[in-house]
Design a protein around this motif. Structure first.
Motif, PDB file in Angstrom:
ATOM      1  N   ARG A  62       0.759  -1.384   0.047  1.00  0.00           N
ATOM      2  CA  ARG A  62       0.072  -0.146   0.023  1.00  0.00           C
ATOM      3  C   ARG A  62       0.837   1.318  -0.001  1.00  0.00           C
ATOM      4  O   ARG A  62       0.349   2.514   0.384  1.00  0.00           O
ATOM      5  N   GLY A  63       2.100   1.063  -0.386  1.00  0.00           N
ATOM      6  CA  GLY A  63       2.998   2.265  -0.526  1.00  0.00           C
ATOM      7  C   GLY A  63       3.629   2.860   0.758  1.00  0.00           C
ATOM      8  O   GLY A  63       3.928   3.966   1.056  1.00  0.00           O
ATOM      9  N   ILE A  64       3.767   2.085   1.904  1.00  0.00           N
ATOM     10  CA  ILE A  64       3.732   2.517   3.215  1.00  0.00           C
ATOM     11  C   ILE A  64       5.280   1.968   3.615  1.00  0.00           C
ATOM     12  O   ILE A  64       5.590   0.876   3.482  1.00  0.00           O
ATOM     13  N   PRO A  65       6.268   2.927   3.978  1.00  0.00           N
ATOM     14  CA  PRO A  65       7.484   2.464   4.299  1.00  0.00           C
ATOM     15  C   PRO A  65       7.627   1.424   5.450  1.00  0.00           C
ATOM     16  O   PRO A  65       6.758   1.826   6.496  1.00  0.00           O
ATOM     17  N   ALA A  66       8.387   0.448   5.468  1.00  0.00           N
ATOM     18  CA  ALA A  66       8.308  -0.351   6.534  1.00  0.00           C
ATOM     19  C   ALA A  66       9.493  -1.181   6.479  1.00  0.00           C
ATOM     20  O   ALA A  66      10.226  -1.106   5.775  1.00  0.00           O
ATOM     21  N   LEU A  67       9.849  -1.759   7.688  1.00  0.00           N
ATOM     22  CA  LEU A  67      10.810  -2.547   8.214  1.00  0.00           C
ATOM     23  C   LEU A  67      10.335  -3.948   8.419  1.00  0.00           C
ATOM     24  O   LEU A  67       9.354  -4.062   9.056  1.00  0.00           O
ATOM     25  N   MET A  68      11.199  -5.155   8.136  1.00  0.00           N
ATOM     26  CA  MET A  68      10.901  -6.065   8.956  1.00  0.00           C
ATOM     27  C   MET A  68      12.343  -6.702   9.947  1.00  0.00           C
ATOM     28  O   MET A  68      13.386  -6.616   9.121  1.00  0.00           O
ATOM     29  N   LEU A  69      12.076  -6.764  10.941  1.00  0.00           N
ATOM     30  CA  LEU A  69      12.975  -7.247  11.882  1.00  0.00           C
ATOM     31  C   LEU A  69      12.851  -8.856  12.183  1.00  0.00           C
ATOM     32  O   LEU A  69      11.768  -9.286  12.646  1.00  0.00           O
ATOM     33  N   THR A  70      14.266  -9.647  12.110  1.00  0.00           N
ATOM     34  CA  THR A  70      13.904 -11.007  12.036  1.00  0.00           C
ATOM     35  C   THR A  70      15.351 -11.597  12.257  1.00  0.00           C
ATOM     36  O   THR A  70      16.222 -11.204  12.086  1.00  0.00           O
ATOM     37  N   ASP A  71      14.996 -12.850  13.065  1.00  0.00           N
ATOM     38  CA  ASP A  71      16.486 -13.551  13.147  1.00  0.00           C
ATOM     39  C   ASP A  71      16.574 -14.605  11.871  1.00  0.00           C
ATOM     40  O   ASP A  71      17.377 -15.501  12.184  1.00  0.00           O
ATOM     41  N   THR A  72      15.709 -14.511  11.113  1.00  0.00           N
ATOM     42  CA  THR A  72      15.721 -15.189   9.855  1.00  0.00           C
ATOM     43  C   THR A  72      14.941 -16.552   9.996  1.00  0.00           C
ATOM     44  O   THR A  72      15.026 -17.211   8.922  1.00  0.00           O
ATOM     45  N   ALA A  73      14.460 -16.887  11.070  1.00  0.00           N
ATOM     46  CA  ALA A  73      13.501 -17.740  11.255  1.00  0.00           C
ATOM     47  C   ALA A  73      14.248 -19.274  10.646  1.00  0.00           C
ATOM     48  O   ALA A  73      15.246 -19.688  11.192  1.00  0.00           O
ATOM     49  N   ASN A  74      13.675 -19.837   9.524  1.00  0.00           N
ATOM     50  CA  ASN A  74      13.906 -21.074   9.208  1.00  0.00           C
ATOM     51  C   ASN A  74      15.493 -21.186   8.765  1.00  0.00           C
ATOM     52  O   ASN A  74      16.261 -22.201   8.365  1.00  0.00           O
ATOM     53  N   ALA A  92      10.986   3.619  16.719  1.00  0.00           N
ATOM     54  CA  ALA A  92       9.508   3.978  16.328  1.00  0.00           C
ATOM     55  C   ALA A  92       9.389   5.560  16.808  1.00  0.00           C
ATOM     56  O   ALA A  92       8.686   6.177  16.229  1.00  0.00           O
ATOM     57  N   VAL A  93       9.963   5.843  17.872  1.00  0.00           N
ATOM     58  CA  VAL A  93       9.642   7.173  18.404  1.00  0.00           C
ATOM     59  C   VAL A  93      10.376   8.157  17.444  1.00  0.00           C
ATOM     60  O   VAL A  93       9.892   9.385  17.232  1.00  0.00           O
ATOM     61  N   SER A  94      11.660   7.854  16.793  1.00  0.00           N
ATOM     62  CA  SER A  94      12.374   8.717  16.098  1.00  0.00           C
ATOM     63  C   SER A  94      12.310   8.372  14.531  1.00  0.00           C
ATOM     64  O   SER A  94      13.249   8.831  13.781  1.00  0.00           O
ATOM     65  N   TRP A  95      11.472   7.611  14.175  1.00  0.00           N
ATOM     66  CA  TRP A  95      11.193   7.273  12.539  1.00  0.00           C
ATOM     67  C   TRP A  95      11.508   8.695  11.821  1.00  0.00           C
ATOM     68  O   TRP A  95      10.625   9.699  11.831  1.00  0.00           O
ATOM     69  N   PRO A  96      12.495   8.554  10.718  1.00  0.00           N
ATOM     70  CA  PRO A  96      12.894   9.636  10.058  1.00  0.00           C
ATOM     71  C   PRO A  96      11.736   9.843   9.045  1.00  0.00           C
ATOM     72  O   PRO A  96      11.074   9.232   8.716  1.00  0.00           O
ATOM     73  N   ASP A  97      11.749  11.070   8.429  1.00  0.00           N
ATOM     74  CA  ASP A  97      10.809  11.658   7.409  1.00  0.00           C
ATOM     75  C   ASP A  97      10.865  10.716   6.219  1.00  0.00           C
ATOM     76  O   ASP A  97      12.069  10.539   5.651  1.00  0.00           O
ATOM     77  N   ALA A  98       9.886  10.259   5.566  1.00  0.00           N
ATOM     78  CA  ALA A  98      10.020   9.615   4.372  1.00  0.00           C
ATOM     79  C   ALA A  98       9.325  10.250   3.362  1.00  0.00           C
ATOM     80  O   ALA A  98       8.658  11.185   3.347  1.00  0.00           O
ATOM     81  N   ARG A  99       9.469   9.809   2.181  1.00  0.00           N
ATOM     82  CA  ARG A  99       8.788  10.562   0.913  1.00  0.00           C
ATOM     83  C   ARG A  99       7.241  10.693   0.996  1.00  0.00           C
ATOM     84  O   ARG A  99       6.760  11.387   0.530  1.00  0.00           O
ATOM     85  N   ARG A 100       6.917   9.585   1.534  1.00  0.00           N
ATOM     86  CA  ARG A 100       5.383   9.378   1.710  1.00  0.00           C
ATOM     87  C   ARG A 100       4.729   9.016   3.178  1.00  0.00           C
ATOM     88  O   ARG A 100       5.638   8.317   3.818  1.00  0.00           O
ATOM     89  N   THR A 101       3.891   9.469   3.657  1.00  0.00           N
ATOM     90  CA  THR A 101       3.273   9.478   4.991  1.00  0.00           C
ATOM     91  C   THR A 101       2.105   8.847   4.984  1.00  0.00           C
ATOM     92  O   THR A 101       1.364   8.748   5.806  1.00  0.00           O
ATOM     93  N   GLY A 102       1.438   8.760   3.706  1.00  0.00           N
ATOM     94  CA  GLY A 102       0.213   7.891   3.543  1.00  0.00           C
ATOM     95  C   GLY A 102      -0.031   6.844   2.497  1.00  0.00           C
ATOM     96  O   GLY A 102       1.177   6.246   2.440  1.00  0.00           O
ATOM     97  N   VAL A 103      -1.131   6.636   2.230  1.00  0.00           N
ATOM     98  CA  VAL A 103      -1.254   5.306   1.397  1.00  0.00           C
ATOM     99  C   VAL A 103      -1.650   5.964  -0.061  1.00  0.00           C
ATOM    100  O   VAL A 103      -2.522   6.962  -0.136  1.00  0.00           O
TER     101      VAL A 103
END
Length: 344
Positions: A289-301, A333-344
């Motif tokens: 949906r065009g939202i900046p996101a991170l995935m944090l993982t220990d890489t699972a399998n 989460a508290v200091s999330w930097p400005d991204a190019r888009r903030t909506g959908v």
């Protein structure tokens, strides 16, 4: 990492390994599934609701009734079940969405984790670890002098194909957009022995820099993988800095997904299977949906031999390093930097 609840870094409270373990042990007492073990899922959901409420958060339960959804099976097994498609005729579930009173208006940063586990697995790492981090974040953020504009989301039916996250991404977008999203996906398993970290087939060719970094580290499973795109590169760097400053420090291995946000990125992932591994959790519907996101993982399998098995138990996790993951995620989460888009 101290377990003293009065310890502070400046005036900021620190995450506590003992609290994280308590959450994981409760949630991973048995498998959790809306379809297969509904009483266990209700028990886990009630626990999460009560913990968030006790920390001062306003919790909304968002039921959904999804029909004819392309997803995956949650059948017990070791392989990546997200790569086994299935058409679901009807799925009824519920997400929990929490916010702090007085946290302000405008697009929030969403931190999310899925509550369900696969059939037959107690799911300590996948994904009681992620939910435990979210609950400890709730305590830390509630003590901030000014309530941060952060939304905590607990997703249902991730193991059936990100069903709950799809609903939440759509609903939160309609409510005013999302500034950024952090997905906590299997974040508690660490091992320091050389050769304990594996890479997906074809990974070296597509991601040579990340592969070289894993090789230079002796293929040790001692890092958190931070999957991001161009739109969330700044947030990924912020997480890595915060994790390096935590005690104990946790290395962050940054992996940039070259695909763009939105529908085109989804289509490329379907055509290029190695890239599809990077969208195997609840961040993917936000990306789509065009939202900046991170995935944090220990890489699972690719690291954890207990992945999707009966042996994914609380005793296998590293709670000191899970506390460091909590600290870094809270700071980001508290200091999330400005991204190019903030909506959908």
């Amino acid at each position: 990492m101290t377990n003293d609840s009065t310890a502070t870094h400046g005036r900021e409270p620190l995450p506590e390994a003992a609290r994280l373990r308590q959450h994981v042990e409760f949630l991973a007492a048995e498998p959790r599934s809306r379809l297969r073990t509904p009483r266990a899922m209700q028990r886990a959901e009630a626990y999460v609701h009560d913990e968030l409420t006790a920390a001062g958060w306003l919790v909304e339960r968002h039921p959904f009734d999804a029909r004819w959804q392309i997803g995956s099976t949650d059948r017990h097994g070791h392989r990546a079940l997200a790569l086994k498609p299935r058409l679901h005729r009807r799925l009824r579930g519920a997400n929990l969405i929490a916010s702090l009173p007085g946290s302000g208006d405008g697009p929030p940063v969403v931190v999310g984790a899925h509550l369900d586990s696969v059939s037959g697995s107690p799911g300590a790492d996948d994904n009681a670890s992620g939910v435990a981090v979210l609950l400890e974040m709730a305590r830390l953020l509630s003590e901030a002098p000014v309530p941060p504009h952060v939304v905590l989301a607990v997703f249902d039916m991730e193991e059936l194909g990100l069903i709950g996250a799809r609903q939440a991404a759509r609903e939160l977008g309609r409510r005013g957009g999302v500034r950024g999203m952090i997905c906590l996906e299997s974040v508690g398993y660490f091992v320091d022995d050389p050769g304990t970290q594996r890479l997906p087939a074809g990974f070296e060719r597509i991601f040579p820099e990340a592969s070289a970094e894993a090789q230079a580290g002796g293929y040790r499973g001692d890092f958190t993988l931070v999957v991001h795109r161009r739109s969330s590169a700044g947030a990924a760097e912020e997480w890595k800095r915060a994790a390096a400053a935590a005690s104990p420090a946790v290395p962050g291995l940054l992996l940039r997904d070259p695909r763009p946000d939105g529908l085109l990125g989804l289509l490329i992932g379907l055509a290029v299977p190695p890239a599809g591994h990077l969208g195997r959790s609840d961040h993917a519907p936000f990306w789509n949906r065009g939202i900046p996101a991170l995935m944090l993982t220990d890489t699972a399998n690719f690291r954890n031999p207990h992945y999707h098995r009966l042996t994914d138990l609380p005793r296998t996790l590293d709670y000191e390093r899970l506390a460091a993951v909590t600290a870094a995620t809270t700071a980001t989460a508290v200091s999330w930097p400005d991204a190019r888009r903030t909506g959908v």
